[in-house]
Design a protein around this motif. Structure first.
Motif, PDB file in Angstrom:
ATOM      1  N   SER A  83     -56.886  -1.585   8.493  1.00  0.00           N
ATOM      2  CA  SER A  83     -56.458   0.182   9.117  1.00  0.00           C
ATOM      3  C   SER A  83     -56.331   1.083   8.338  1.00  0.00           C
ATOM      4  N   VAL A  84     -55.492   0.286   7.137  1.00  0.00           N
ATOM      5  CA  VAL A  84     -55.183   1.837   6.289  1.00  0.00           C
ATOM      6  C   VAL A  84     -56.506   1.651   4.978  1.00  0.00           C
ATOM      7  N   MET A  89     -60.873   5.616   4.468  1.00  0.00           N
ATOM      8  CA  MET A  89     -62.610   6.056   3.763  1.00  0.00           C
ATOM      9  C   MET A  89     -63.500   6.969   4.586  1.00  0.00           C
ATOM     10  N   THR A  90     -62.143   7.374   5.893  1.00  0.00           N
ATOM     11  CA  THR A  90     -62.559   8.359   6.454  1.00  0.00           C
ATOM     12  C   THR A  90     -61.885   9.378   7.481  1.00  0.00           C
ATOM     13  N   TRP A  91     -60.769   9.732   6.441  1.00  0.00           N
ATOM     14  CA  TRP A  91     -59.571  10.029   6.868  1.00  0.00           C
ATOM     15  C   TRP A  91     -60.314  11.499   6.176  1.00  0.00           C
ATOM     16  N   GLN A  92     -60.279  13.284   7.137  1.00  0.00           N
ATOM     17  CA  GLN A  92     -60.559  14.341   6.957  1.00  0.00           C
ATOM     18  C   GLN A  92     -60.010  15.663   7.532  1.00  0.00           C
ATOM     19  N   ASP A  96     -55.945  12.179  11.753  1.00  0.00           N
ATOM     20  CA  ASP A  96     -55.952  11.292  11.579  1.00  0.00           C
ATOM     21  C   ASP A  96     -54.936  10.414  11.279  1.00  0.00           C
ATOM     22  N   VAL A  97     -54.341  10.810  11.037  1.00  0.00           N
ATOM     23  CA  VAL A  97     -52.173   9.718  10.699  1.00  0.00           C
ATOM     24  C   VAL A  97     -52.838   9.425  11.917  1.00  0.00           C
ATOM     25  N   LEU A  98     -52.584   9.710  13.050  1.00  0.00           N
ATOM     26  CA  LEU A  98     -52.493   9.823  14.454  1.00  0.00           C
ATOM     27  C   LEU A  98     -53.599   8.220  14.923  1.00  0.00           C
ATOM     28  N   PRO A  99     -55.010   8.246  14.421  1.00  0.00           N
ATOM     29  CA  PRO A  99     -55.615   7.104  14.753  1.00  0.00           C
ATOM     30  C   PRO A  99     -54.415   5.769  13.783  1.00  0.00           C
ATOM     31  N   LEU A 100     -54.239   5.976  12.765  1.00  0.00           N
ATOM     32  CA  LEU A 100     -53.733   5.267  11.868  1.00  0.00           C
ATOM     33  C   LEU A 100     -52.639   4.642  12.624  1.00  0.00           C
ATOM     34  N   ALA A 101     -51.396   5.802  12.789  1.00  0.00           N
ATOM     35  CA  ALA A 101     -50.205   4.860  12.967  1.00  0.00           C
ATOM     36  C   ALA A 101     -50.688   3.894  14.530  1.00  0.00           C
TER      37      ALA A 101
END
Length: 172
Positions: A83-84, A89-92, A96-101
């Motif tokens: 996930s990290v 790799m997809t950070w825009q 985008d911290v929300l879907p990661l969290a």
């Protein structure tokens, strides 16, 4: 048909599969339906140009498929790490911290032995996903996540009510 409408139709399909998934007693059937649902959500987010959310949904689909074969707890660390890496790799943008969290919380929840912690982590993960879906501008995904959160809250409330008072942990 425009891409937004198509994305909402895919989210609607995912919503239906999510609701069906919990109607089956066979774990493999439920997990397979959840894998299909999250695959549709990955396409949904991709059409909305939300690549981090799309990547997290692809990982969730893989997690469900792997869970049909094994429940080894060591896999938890693999999915957390993936996930990290996927997020990097997809950070825009900062959102985008929300879907990661959300993905991290849902992965931790999936590998919980304690039913109360599973529900609490699921609620926290859902809150991140609900926030993401609002920012992504997806009304069907917002409705789906809000419904899932209400279902989880009801499940938690029923679980707490069944436990004897002396056996409750600080999480309750």
């Amino acid at each position: 048909m425009n891409l937004f409408l198509l994305s909402q139709l895919l989210a609607c399909g995912a919503f239906i599969l999510d609701m069906l998934a919990f109607q089956f007693s066979r774990r493999v059937v439920s997990l397979t339906l959840l894998a299909c649902s999250t695959s549709l959500l990955a396409l949904h987010f991709w059409l909305l140009d939300e690549t981090s959310a799309s990547g997290m949904m692809i990982l969730a689909a893989c997690r469900y498929l792997v869970a049909t074969l094994t429940t080894r707890r060591a896999l938890k660390w693999s999915f957390l790490g993936a996930s990290v890496v996927c997020s990097l790799m997809t950070w825009q943008h900062p959102a985008d911290v929300l879907p990661l969290a959300g993905s991290l919380m849902m992965t931790l929840a999936a590998f919980q032995q304690d039913a109360g912690r599973l529900r609490i982590l699921t609620l926290v993960g859902s809150l991140f996903w609900l926030s993401n879906n609002i920012l992504a501008g997806s009304p069907v995904a917002v409705a789906m996540e809000a419904t899932f959160m209400m279902s989880t809250l009801i499940s938690y409330w029923r679980w707490v009510r069944k436990k004897p008072i002396l056996n409750r942990t600080p999480y309750e």
